[in-house]
Design a protein around this motif. Structure first.
Motif: not given
Length: 226
Positions: A95-99, A48-50, A33-36
């Motif tokens: 996001a690339l790693g999650e994809a 921004l980044r978490v 949620h924080a990253e979204d």
């Protein structure tokens, strides 16, 4: 709890308004949620980044919300004719790693993990093994009087055939490279692990486009309350 750092406030007007209304400590319920939120605010203003707080952080802080200082995320790092080259910031890197496990045409690495975990060979199931990977949904998790929330990055369901019986379900949290897992998030995952299979998955994309690496670690449940 996510602490907003001054650099993030300086580069993003939407975040500045949020801090003025709610203070520097924001509660998102989960890292996803924080990253979204960081991606949403980054789309209209400064990036921004978490970043996970270190384990020795003395305060009740799970992560920091920082300005993403990579210089060429919004502007090209290099221009060659009509080709624009951009740097990969922390949000895109994650996001690339999650994809790879979530959005691949077929999640080969997760299928292999499931086969090994359940000891399923090619001839064990009459109609074969079907592995579905779906985005996670918010899970309310109770521990005594305490109510926690966690949204896994994905849920992996292993079935015997396309419409067969459920063999196993895994709730997964994914990190790219050496990104950290937050303490509060891990505690919630450990609580869920009392009843469900919960995995930490780490994806290494440094050797793309030729290879990627995936490591899965099962979360052990917290000790039962006495």
């Amino acid at each position: 709890m996510v602490e907003v750092k001054s650099g993030a406030i300086e580069v993003n007007s939407g975040l500045r308004e949020e801090v003025e209304s709610h203070g520097h400590a924001l509660d998102f319920g989960s890292r996803s949620h924080a990253e979204d939120y960081a991606r949403q605010e980054s789309a209209s203003d400064g990036e921004l980044r978490v970043q996970a707080a270190p384990e020795n952080e003395p305060r009740d802080v799970d992560a920091y919300l920082l300005a993403d200082r990579s210089p060429s995320i919004a502007e090209p790092a290099e221009i060659d004719g009509e080709t624009l080259a951009f740097d990969v910031g922390a949000n895109l890197y994650g996001a690339l790693g999650e994809a790879i496990p979530i959005h691949a045409p077929k999640p080969h690495a997760l299928v292999y993990f499931v086969r090994e975990d359940l000891d399923i060979g090619d001839n064990n199931l009459e109609w074969g093994l079907n592995v579905d990977v779906e985005p996670g949904r918010l899970l309310p998790i109770e521990r005594g009087d305490e109510r926690r929330r966690w949204t896994p990055d994905c849920v992996v369901e292993a079935k015997a055939g396309w419409s067969g019986r459920m063999l196993e379900r895994y709730y997964c949290e994914i990190r790219t490279g050496d990104a950290s897992f937050e303490r509060a998030q891990v505690a919630t995952m450990e609580e869920l692990a009392k009843e469900e299979r919960v995995l930490k998955i780490r994806v290494d994309i440094d050797s793309l486009p030729d290879q990627y690496s995936l490591r899965s670690h099962e979360v052990e449940p917290t000790e039962q309350d006495e």
